[in-house]
Every structure is written in C-alpha cells, then in structure tokens.
Write a protein that holds these residues in place. Structure first.
Motif, PDB file in Angstrom:
ATOM      1  N   PHE C  62       0.838  -1.202   0.000  1.00  0.00           N
ATOM      2  CA  PHE C  62       0.000   0.000   0.000  1.00  0.00           C
ATOM      3  C   PHE C  62       0.877   1.258   0.000  1.00  0.00           C
ATOM      4  N   TYR C  90      -7.665  -3.353  -5.704  1.00  0.00           N
ATOM      5  CA  TYR C  90      -7.602  -2.106  -6.481  1.00  0.00           C
ATOM      6  C   TYR C  90      -7.536  -2.452  -7.965  1.00  0.00           C
ATOM      7  N   LEU C 145      -3.429   7.799   5.808  1.00  0.00           N
ATOM      8  CA  LEU C 145      -4.308   6.744   5.296  1.00  0.00           C
ATOM      9  C   LEU C 145      -3.616   5.382   5.359  1.00  0.00           C
ATOM     10  N   HIS C 149      -4.881   2.334   7.454  1.00  0.00           N
ATOM     11  CA  HIS C 149      -5.077   1.094   6.702  1.00  0.00           C
ATOM     12  C   HIS C 149      -4.341  -0.056   7.395  1.00  0.00           C
ATOM     13  N   TYR C 209     -11.925   8.595   7.454  1.00  0.00           N
ATOM     14  CA  TYR C 209     -12.128   8.000   6.134  1.00  0.00           C
ATOM     15  C   TYR C 209     -13.161   8.806   5.365  1.00  0.00           C
ATOM     16  N   ILE C 374      -7.170   5.234  -5.193  1.00  0.00           N
ATOM     17  CA  ILE C 374      -7.434   5.229  -3.764  1.00  0.00           C
ATOM     18  C   ILE C 374      -8.937   5.395  -3.487  1.00  0.00           C
ATOM     19  N   GLU C 376     -11.042   3.561  -4.571  1.00  0.00           N
ATOM     20  CA  GLU C 376     -11.604   2.214  -4.406  1.00  0.00           C
ATOM     21  C   GLU C 376     -11.589   1.760  -2.943  1.00  0.00           C
ATOM     22  N   TYR C 377     -10.977   2.577  -2.069  1.00  0.00           N
ATOM     23  CA  TYR C 377     -10.795   2.162  -0.682  1.00  0.00           C
ATOM     24  C   TYR C 377     -12.118   1.801  -0.011  1.00  0.00           C
ATOM     25  N   ASN C 378     -13.101   2.678  -0.114  1.00  0.00           N
ATOM     26  CA  ASN C 378     -14.339   2.510   0.643  1.00  0.00           C
ATOM     27  C   ASN C 378     -15.594   2.462  -0.219  1.00  0.00           C
TER      28      ASN C 378
END
Lengths: 424, 424, 424, 424
Positions: C62, C90, C145, C149, C209, C374, C376-378
């Motif tokens: 990451f 990702y 982040l 993470h 977040y 990024i 796509e994180y949440n």
C-alpha cells in the motif's frame, strides 16, 4: 456389428419385414408414452434422465441424421434447429444442446414432436420402398441400428418416467396394477463352471452392436455363479446388519459417494411406520421380499457381495454361465409387470434386472468402432463405466442376446439394476 | 396495510364489487396464460422463475390458506399436499417445497390446477355471499391482499414466460405484434427539487402493503431528477465506451458478479451481424433505440449513472418528484405492448420500467409487520435487496401507487427493470 | 477524508511525529505476529481470512503503490510481481491475485516479506526526510491513510489468527492468559433520546475516512438504546428458547443462510459435556456469561432483537447516543485481553465488540470518493453490507472515532461482532 | 504380499539390514525436504496434493498405527490427535481428517513433526532390537510395507512440491540444474510379441504389494509395442494438428473433462513468445523436444494413441514386453535429474515416466486383500482408476518391479505420467 448379406434372394422379404418392423418399433415408443399427460413429457428430474418428449424426438433425429440425410437425395430436414436440439452426444455431427438443460425446453410441443415423427416415418418408408430392389447392406444395418437404438430409448422411457413420477410427492401411477401374491423366497444355489479357455462375444452373423465383438478366447479359472439374482429379503439382511455403515465393505469411491449422497438403501425405497415401501410404475407398494433387489449401484452390489464373502462375476463368467440358457425367456417388458419378480424357473439369467459385473466396460481385443459419426455410438464410453448383463423387466425381449453388453457409471441407480453373486 | 372501514353504509356495494373484482382478477391470470401450450406451464428456466402452472396454483393456495382455512367453518382443503407444494415461503405455515425444484413437477396437471382454482373460487364466492351483511374489515383486507398478491404474480407470469421463451433456441412468440415505428430519442431533461422536509409513505386510508408505511418525514437536499428513464440509445453509448470493462465504474460486488456471469449487455440482448437484437414477448426484434433500456441489474444501473457523472435517486427523492404526476397514466400492461416504449408525455414516472433507486429495501421508521403468518409477506425480505419504483409495462395500472415499493436483489435482471438518473 | 493543513508553522513537528508514528504502527504489526510460528503465516482457513504473511506484505505494498511510486522520483519497486501478489482489490491498479488463493503461496517466505517491509520502511523514511520542509498535504494524508489502513489490517491479523487457530483440532494458544473472574451479569438499562434533527458524520478537520462524511442532518424519532451490548447469558436464553429454530424471528436470507450452514450458536462455540465453551486467542475457555456475546452475524443480531421484542439501532441513532461518551475508553486491544469482557463503566459504547446496526452501508448525502485508485478504498463496497459501530477488543484505541463506520456482509461472523438493542 | 521366511538362519542379518534400511529410507524423506523453506511444508495447492509436512507425519503415523500400537507392549502414542490428523484413508482405523483440508493446518509445526519422527524412529529401533532373535514374518512384512509406503510418499513429495512451486507466480526453484543438451529425437520402433498364453503378476517370494498377485495366466494375441515412450516432439505434432479440438479422438469423459477444465496442452506447459516452456523442479525451462512427454492424463494418452492410429498397451502386454529388460536401469530419482530425458538405451521401459495402460485397475483372479485395516491399502481403490507401469524419474530404483502396478484416475496429471504406444 455387421449383418450377413449373402442371402440376396430374400431381399424383398427382408425389406418388407424391415418396413413392418420399423413401424412396429416406432409405434412401441408411442404406446409407452400413451399413459402420460402432456406435462409429463417435458420434465427432467436429474441430468441422467431425459424428458419423454426428448426421447421421442431424438430417436427420430437418429433416422434423419444417419439415414435420410445420406440416403434420400432431396431430403429436406424437418426443422433446421432440431439437429442442435436433438443430437444427444455425436460431437462430430455438431455441438449438442446441453444434456442437463433438456428439461428447460417447452417447445417443440409434444404435438410438434409427433408431427416430426410422422414426417420422418413417411420419408423412411419412401426410402425403403425405393431401395427395395437394391442391395444395400449398410442401409439395412443402419436401419437395424436405428431400431435397436430406439428400443434402448424405450427402456430409458420407462426408467425416466419412473424417476419423474417417483420425484413427485403426489406419487403418480403410470400403470395401475397389483403384483402377484408374494412368495417366501428360496435360497439361491450355485452353478459350478470348470476352468478352461472359452469363447465369448458376438459372431455378428446377425445384428449386434459393435461393442459385442469380436468373438474371442478368454481364460477362466473354476468358478461358481448363483442361479438367480439376490432378492430383497437377502438385501434387507445386509441393511439390517448395518452394511451401509461398515467402511470395510466398500470401495473407496463407493464409500465416499454413499456418504456424500446420504444413501442408506436402494433408490426408491422409503420407510413408513417401520415398513419398507418402494415406488413402482404402479405407484408406491410394499417391498416384495421375494423379488430381485433393484435400483442399486455397482458400489452397493460390490459391497453386498463382499458382505456375503463372495464377489460379482466378471462379464466373461456371466456370459459362459448364461450360454446354457435361452435369452428369450424371462420377465421382460412383454410380461407387462414392469417390475422385477421372483421367478421359479431358475437358473434365471435374463430379464428382471440388469446384473452388475465386476468388469469395467472396455473394448474386446481387436475391437474396431464403426466408421464415421456412428462410431461415437459405443466406443467412446469405454472408460469409467461397468458392464451389466442380462436385460431387465423393461427391456424388449427381442433386444437381448447372450453377448449383449450394457454399461453404466458405478454410482448410477435409476436403471433396473441388480446383483448376481459369484465365487472362486 | 389497513383499509378504512368507517363507511359501513356502502357495505353491500363494497362486497358486491369485491366479488366482481375477485372474479376479474382471477380471470386475468387465466387470460395471461391463454396463449400458452400445456408444455409451457411446467418449465422453470432458473431458480427465480416459477412455472406458470405454479403461479396459478400458488395464488389459489393463498386464498385457501389465509382466508378459507380461517373463515369458512367446514372448509375442506382441496388436496392435502397442496399446502406443501404451493406454499412459496411462509415458513410459519409449514416447510415449503424447494423453490428451485418447482419445475420438476409434472403433476398436478394444468387441468387439475384449473379445477383447484374453480374449487377455491366457488368457496370464496360462497364465503363472501354469506358475510355480505357482516362487517369484517380483516376479511376485506385479506381479500384485497389476495387480489393484489395475484396481480403481483400476474406480472411475474409475464416476466417468467419471457424468460422461458427466451431460453428456448426456437424463440417462441407469446403474442405476435409489431411495435410502433422507432423515433429518434430526445435528450432527457432535469426536474429540480428544493431541499426541505417532506413526507413520504402511505397514509393507508385505502389498500396498501404494510411496507409502504408509516407515512413519515424525510430530509432532502436540493436535487435534480431526470424527466424520463434512460433509453437504449443512451445505454448503448455506455456499452460502446467499454463501460462493462472499466472497473472504476462498478461497485465491487457488481464487478465480481458481472465478471463471473460474463454479462456485457442487458439481459436478452444479442448481436447478429453487428446489430443488436433483443427478445420480447413478441419474439426477437431489433433493439428500439428510443425505448427505455430494460432488463438491467442494479449494478448496471449504478455503473451507468457513475459513467454519466450522475447517480441514482433515493426512493424518497423519487417519490417526492413523482408526487406531482398521476400514477394511473403510463405504459402499463393495459396498453398491450408488453414492452417499454418511448413516451412523449414526459415527465414520465409510471409504467414502462421499474426504476432502480439507490435505497436498500428497509423498514420505514415505526414499521410493524402484519400479525401472524401473513407478516412474512414483506418484512422478512428487508435485507440485501434494493427498492424499485414506478411499475412496468406488465404491471396492471390499478396495482400501482406513488408509495409503492418493489424490491429485488441487486443482480437480478429478469424483471422489466430500468434506470432513472438523479444528481445533487 | 482530508486533513486540515492551515497550520503550516507546525510543519516540522508534524512530519517528525509522522515518522515516529509510522515506525510505531509498522512495528505494531510485527509485534502482533511475534507469537506465530512460520507455519502459521501462510494459512488461509476461509476466503475471508488472509494469511498473516499476506497482511504484512499487503500493507507494505500500500505504501509502495500509493506513495513511493508517485512521490519518490527514482523509486525502484522491490519485486516486479508483488504488485500482482499483494494488491488486494484495487482493480484500477491492475488485476489482483485471486483472494481465495492467498493461502496457496509459500513464497515469498516470511523472511522475504520482512525484508520487503524493511526496504519500504527505509524508502518512506527517506522520502519523509526529504519532504520535511515542503508542504504537501496530500502526501501527509496518504501517509495517514496508509497507517490507518495498516491498523485495520492489525485488527484483521487478530481475527484471522483466531480463525486459523480455531480451525485446528489442536487448538493452539496465541497468547496464554486467564480472564478476570466471571461476575453475574446485570440487566442492561435504556438510554432515552428525544426526537429531533441531529447532525452525524465527520467534520473532517482531522483524519477520517471518506465514508464518514460529509457531516449532515438526520431526522430521528424518540428512541431508546441499551446502555451496553447483549451478553452471553442473555444470548443463551435465546438459544435455549429455540430461537435458532423459529422462522418467525429471522430475515428470509438469514433463515436460509443459517439452515444451509447449519449454524445454531455463535461462531467458535462448542458444547462439551453439556457446557458451552468457546475458542479465544488464549485457547478454549468456558463461555463467560457476563461478557458481551460476539462472533454473531447480522442475521443473528437481528433475530435476537426480534425475539426480545426490540430492534437494532440505526447507525444515526447509535452515533447520536454514543456522542455523549468518550471514544477513547473501552476494552480495546491495549488492555491485552483480546476478548470481550463485562464492563461496569456503562454506558459502554466503545471497544469490546463491533455492534451491528440496522443500517445498510451506503454513501452519506453528498459523498464523494477520493480521486484515483485510492477511491476504491471505501466507496465501491457500498452495497450488500451492513454498518457496524464502536470498535472491538482488538481495535487500537487511537483508530476509533464517534463517526467511524465499519461494514461487513450480514452473514459474516469471524470479526468480534456483537449486539446492542434499541426500541422506539 | 508375503515374504518368504524359510531362511531363518539369516535372521540376524536380515533384521540388522532391516534396521539399516529403515533408517536409510526414513532419512531419504528428510533429504528430499531439505531444500524447502518452512512455509513450503504447509501448502496444499489442490485436493490431490498434500503438504510436505503431512507426508512426513503420515508415513510416521503408519509405523505407529500398524506396528508400534500392535507390537510394542507399552507403547504410548506420541499425541492423541495425530491418529485423526495423519490417518490418510483407513476408515476402519477411524474417521480421517478431511483430505482437502490438510493445507489448513499450521500446527503441528515442521519442528514438531520432526520430533514425532524421531520419537517413532526410536521406538521402531527398540522394537527391532528386541525382536531380532525371534521369527516374526508378519512384523517383517509390515516393516517392509511401511518402508515401501514411505517410498511411495517420497515420490509424492516430489510431485507435490512441483505442484506447489508451479502454482506460485514466482516460480521457485527446488533444485537448480541445467539439463543435458537437447538431442534431435529418433523415431520409436516396434517390438513384436507373439500371441500365446503368458504368466503375469508377482510370485511374491520377495516383497510385493498384494495387488501384484496372484501370478496368473493371460491370453494375448500378436501385438507390437513401442520401444520407448512418446516424446515432446511427437506430442507437439498432435497439439499442432488440433488434436485437442477434435472430438473424434477423445473418450466421452475425456472430451468433457478437457473442455470443462480448458486443458489444451500437458500440465505445466505454457507458451511464451510463441515458444513452449514448462515448469520443472529446476524452474521454468524450454520444453525439451527429445524428452518423453509427461504430465498428461489417461484421456490425453488415449487420444494421442488414437490420433496415431495406434492404441495404449494393456498392462499384461506391457509386463510381457518389459519382462526381457532389467527393472533396475533407467532414469530414476537416483540420477538426480528429477525430469524425464531422452535415453539412447532403448528399449527403455523403466524410469522416466509412468506409462498409462488401457487396463482399468482391478483385482487379479484370486486376489485376496491383506487382513485387517491394512487391507485398505490397495484393494478398495480397484474402481475408476487406470493402471500405470514402469516408474518415473522420481521413483526410487529399488522400489520398482516388473509386476509393479501404479494407479491413478484417468484425469489426473500431476504425476510424471507418459505414453507408450502399442498396436495389434
């Protein structure tokens, strides 16, 4: 798988009788379906079972695809997509419709399939009438093959209808009847056969499948074989002795399969108020203890034999032992019982139940499959399946021979399969 | 989900009209099935689809199980096993027959199911005639519920027949017709709604499902909503821009589902000679570019909206925006088209396609499910599904309301589902 | 998900403290793994669980992928295939290695993964040292982040190690300890909250977040919420009242899931000689009746609440109720217990167990995901999952906030999930 | 499967040599694992493959369960659960741990398994030292069986390590080496064998498995058999002639399996820049065209033979043909190549690759399995598998015999399996 064609003087009669036989066999399929409702024709209760409608169409496609398309010069196929829909497994003809989805097709309707049958029957009749004076042994062979093929599907019609009806909680009755009164079973006895070199397999002077030949020598040791199949009384002792729970009795694959599928009795058996019942083509009936056990897998047959301290016969042993007895007597479909029964006429090798042998289904030495797509008929299945012998209560009598080899996967149970014991 | 029963003076008329409505709705189901062959009635082409025969029987069982068994003192159930066979999902009534095996039952036949319908219809009519002078708001409610339930299954009959026919390589036609000439699509425009506190949900003075209430306040920000659903022309641009191949546009579960199922266009679309066609209830037709896109999943709707830079509306936004327009005008099943079409009468919120919202299907604040087994009707599905609004081209016009909440799993596509855009 | 960067005068201190925090958080991951044997690092006991080795490598990837590749001009990736092996989901970065096969990779070895960590740690340290005098709020954000993470994966390390150990019939002990003596449970009490318009969500002046914002208004009716989570004693009453066998208590999908998976108690529970035991990170222990019930699915939480005649809180209700209590007190991982326990300090909203809410995981109004991969994180998980609040006994205390939204699928049970009741 | 025990005078030497051989064989297993990292020992990349750690423990359990528990009076089992964890398939001993989950166990660690081995080795040594003056042919047999069993698992260690390494995108190297320079392949020639009655099977004067006997007569027709296995050059012609796409060449089950699993070349082959490479125990290498083709299924072997117009030999034909050549020369594991190579010393029947025969794995006439649980060793697998002959490049030379029968399912490819042609 050739027919002897030296007798050209009897040509006319032969073809006329072929036409007559053609119409008889084709009509038999319709007669078997007569008790069905339209709704029964489309159901497929598991991937091995085909909808009755499909059998009626596929057997018709067989004549169209392997005879009319080659022999009738201006033949116009009935429907351009039937070649896809009703091809069973002839990959060299074209990609067949997926087997497990045959029950998802409402169309063509039963009515349309019957019209397809009439169209093809008319074309075959015309073809035969025009070739009646010519010698064409290959055509005769293909016609015989098509009719034997249709007879095989007639047997499947019975077993598939039984599966479809047995699946239904309403337990429909295909053909109401009561069975003969139940007799106390007698103990089987042994037939003793001497060691030696024997011949098995078909001479193929008359029609036989390619897989029945060539006739060839086999070496056998001394052996004994039971004079009749195992009956329900005898099999029940195995159940009650916890045979289904004893891993020492089972082949590894059988033990795994039985446990995965939670099978602890033959297919179609169920216990109601501590009594065993089973589904028949005449509906739910109490288990007839005197009748041959049926709807057992090879794994069950093998485990039962081991429990007895015996074994299953090889197909060569079976054929040598059965050779002394006529193949055309037995509880075939012509008795109308459509269910195995005890028969006093022992030794009793034919009819009633297909008997699992210990022989994997393989080619005989020197086997050559038929040329062309028709070669896919038998040869490509010579792996992972076991040979069964003797015919069943839903086989047509004229379909069987001493050399006849049936074959199914060892876990399959929806055919009328049974057990005959042998020992060294 | 209550009906206002203060108007007792109109009791007689109400019940007479209920009887009349009962017979009309029940007849509608038969009319929908009229073009079917017997063979079409038993097929189940995927686990979401039910055989048409099953719909006819299940809707009948609903009246038997929830009304006759409770209100008709000496009522004798038509068949003891129908409670098992035709219970859909009422676990508190008893264990239902497995949903995925509904297509494996040839019996009862269509004819027998029709007799079952007549038997129940007669009993309901007698029941109503005997209670015509009494006030029983619960019975009236249950009757209304049973009829609305049957209308829901009428919509399913259309979509399930479409699935059954589309699966068949012969592509049968349910109802032959040509569609109106195709017009070039006009761009959608935006309706702007001001932020504020609004009320949504049903007052429940007239029949509504329990899940539509209680009516309650919601807070909305300023938003805009499209005046019509997305059409095929617009959706095709997404396909041609490789929208199906761009992971940035998709929810994680959608991307996984699309890749596992190899979906790259709406259900029923296929390309022939570089042109897009789709299956309709009138057979295979060229895609009408002006018509609303349909048979898309929530995942596709969501990805399309993201590709546009917009989003789907919440169900509250949808209801507030639609409130200004009548629910009883639109391309419902009464037009007979049975397929979405372009409509000049924008804003066009009702009929044509069920519109996916971004709202998971949940209870409204203060929601109470109905008492007893009937409480399983709606509430237990309030997880993992998304709300759809507006009705479709196969919904009956009288079935819809502004507050009507439909719900399906986000991957499902066999309903007439479509896309309406919104933005902040 | 932005950090306030107006305070540039404290720049140096901020970066120095970032370096220090970076090394602390990175070291924490190693400390968590310290009790493991090499063989424990590669196991994946179900698709949700990842091998500990994978967590160590993925968190490193990451930093490499989202920081070093963009900010360190001449950065050379450690290994060309790690981008494939250690990308979790990702899709816009590249095709990730299949999740369910993470446990089939013996290489890179643990030793090699540790070298990878050192390589990246060195590069990050150098990067920070060189940018220490420049203002780069995006880099600071990405670093924060990455550390948050990694903390999430630290929690997963605990739960995945627990799953791996619990699967093993030898029941290995991760960290031997005895738990405090068991107290008789006290009844929970209710906190009453008035109807009104409230604000929830994160202001985002400090790290949060993206899914926690924007802060926005919600309308709430009067409600009450329990002052502590449901404990094992209370849950056992549900079990003993046959709650798992009563379909009226369950959501349809929950009933189906429970029956398919044959779940009749929380994960890790087992009965020995009529007593309930459960697996903990300290091995198999008798169930502590006073401790919060954990390892239950949303379906179980929902069914339990219905059995009580109550319901689960919405996430807005939860946040409003919890707002009055500090987020940094509770049984977090810093207590070293690594197992929920009864706490007298009620109301007790934080630590112990993640509490299922009735809220599907969705975007807040006006939500914008982060730009680029990024993002796509949440956001892409906002479908089919449920929100959980409050942190657990294996969450780091500094990781939690009042606005923190965790999310899992409703059937998942391997996290330390629990139940808090609410009512209207 | 008995050893001749008439030579009692050599008792002492025999037992001393047994102890020495015991330690040698046991050490061999450790030597094979020496290049592994701890992480490699726990992986199971498919259900047929077992983790190397499991092999080390299971072979130890075999001695404990079948020898120490019966012969060592006060023997204390090393760990009460190892009987569950390391029982492979002896159902009559107890329920074995599920095969497909062997790779989900991190404990016992490798170190603990090595301690288990030492514990058992010590106990076996003591047992042998105390029985050295007594005659116990059954113990001697069981010891020989245990050592042969361990040698079989040594072969599996090689093939399983290969599978584990080949699955990993990093393509680890087990043992670096370059192979001899590639020679242009010579055409195979035919050995002609006359029809007659021959004897096959083991006399069982020295150690042999029960499935190799009894020695018995077989009838053979004239046949010819190739003097060496098919090589990669020859097999490549089949690939390039679209052999994988021609259904006429394939058994029905083979065609289905190949299409379902999308196999169009031998296992471990891959194309890079239009050149074929394959994974070896020395890493990824260009395909050596002169070397025997390996990692093919029975289905591929059978299809290849049909493509040539030939067939596979029966196991009787193979044994008769091989009888003229020594079994102790060939490319066995002692060459250290661990990969098949072209050998000029034709006829070449032993080593290199296990050769698929056309014979289903069945009992020989008069076969009796061993008494007790050890009877599960071979007999229960006599269904659905095919016989292979000749040993491979990872078999120990002393393990093979002319009568040796190996067996695998027809679809399996992870062993070093190859093809020898025959014809009538």
């Amino acid at each position: 798988m050739q027919i002897n064609t030296n007798q050209s003087e009897h040509k006319d009669n032969l073809l006329l009788s072929l036409i007559s036989r053609y119409h008889q066999v084709r009509q038999d399929s319709l007669d078997i379906c007569a008790p069905l409702e339209k709704e029964d024709y489309t159901i497929q209760t598991c991937s091995e079972v085909s909808p009755p409608k499909w059998h009626l169409a596929h057997t018709t496609w067989f004549f169209e695809s392997f005879i009319l398309n080659h022999y009738q010069p201006d033949y116009k196929v009935y429907h351009p997509q039937f070649d896809y829909l009703f091809n069973s497994y002839y990959e060299t003809v074209g990609k067949p419709f997926p087997r497990a989805q045959r029950g998802l097709l409402s169309r063509p309707t039963v009515e349309e399939v019957l019209q397809y049958r009439q169209y093809v029957d008319k074309a075959i009749t015309e073809l035969l009438e025009h070739t009646v004076n010519k010698t064409d042994s290959k055509l005769e062979f293909l016609l015989a093959l098509g009719l034997n093929h249709e007879q095989q599907h007639q047997e499947l019609l019975y077993t598939d209808i039984k599966h479809i009806f047995a699946f239904n909680p309403l337990r429909p009755v295909y053909k109401p009847r009561s069975y003969p009164s139940i007799q106390p079973p007698e103990r089987y006895s042994w037939l003793d056969i001497k060691a030696g070199t024997y011949n098995i397999g078909n001479e193929q002077n008359t029609f036989a499948y390619d897989n029945e030949g060539p006739r060839h020598r086999v070496l056998l040791d001394d052996f004994s074989i039971a004079n009749r199949p195992v009956n329900n009384q005898e099999y029940l002792e195995f159940i009650e002795d916890d045979g289904y729970k004893n891993p020492a009795l089972w082949l590894a694959d059988g033990w795994k399969h039985m446990n995965n599928s939670q099978c602890h009795h033959p297919l179609y058996w169920e216990k109601k108020n501590d009594e065993w019942w089973y589904m028949t083509l005449s509906g739910l009936k109490p288990v007839d203890l005197s009748a041959p056990v049926t709807h057992v897998s090879f794994y069950e047959a093998d485990a039962y034999a081991r429990w007895c301290g015996h074994r299953l016969p090889s197909e060569a042993e079976w054929e040598i032992a059965a050779d002394a007895y006529p193949a055309n007597r037995g509880n075939y479909r012509e008795t109308g019982l459509l269910q195995p029964i005890a028969r006093p006429e022992a030794p009793d090798f034919f009819g009633n139940v297909w008997e699992w042998t210990q022989s994997p289904y393989q080619s005989y030495p020197g086997f050559k499959p038929l040329q062309g797509s028709i070669g896919e008929y038998n040869g490509k299945f010579m792996c992972n399946q076991m040979v069964l012998r003797g015919g069943s209560c839903v086989s047509p009598v004229e379909h069987l021979r001493h050399s006849y080899r049936n074959f199914f996967y060892p876990h399959e149970r929806w055919q009328f399969t049974g057990i005959r014991l042998a020992k060294d």
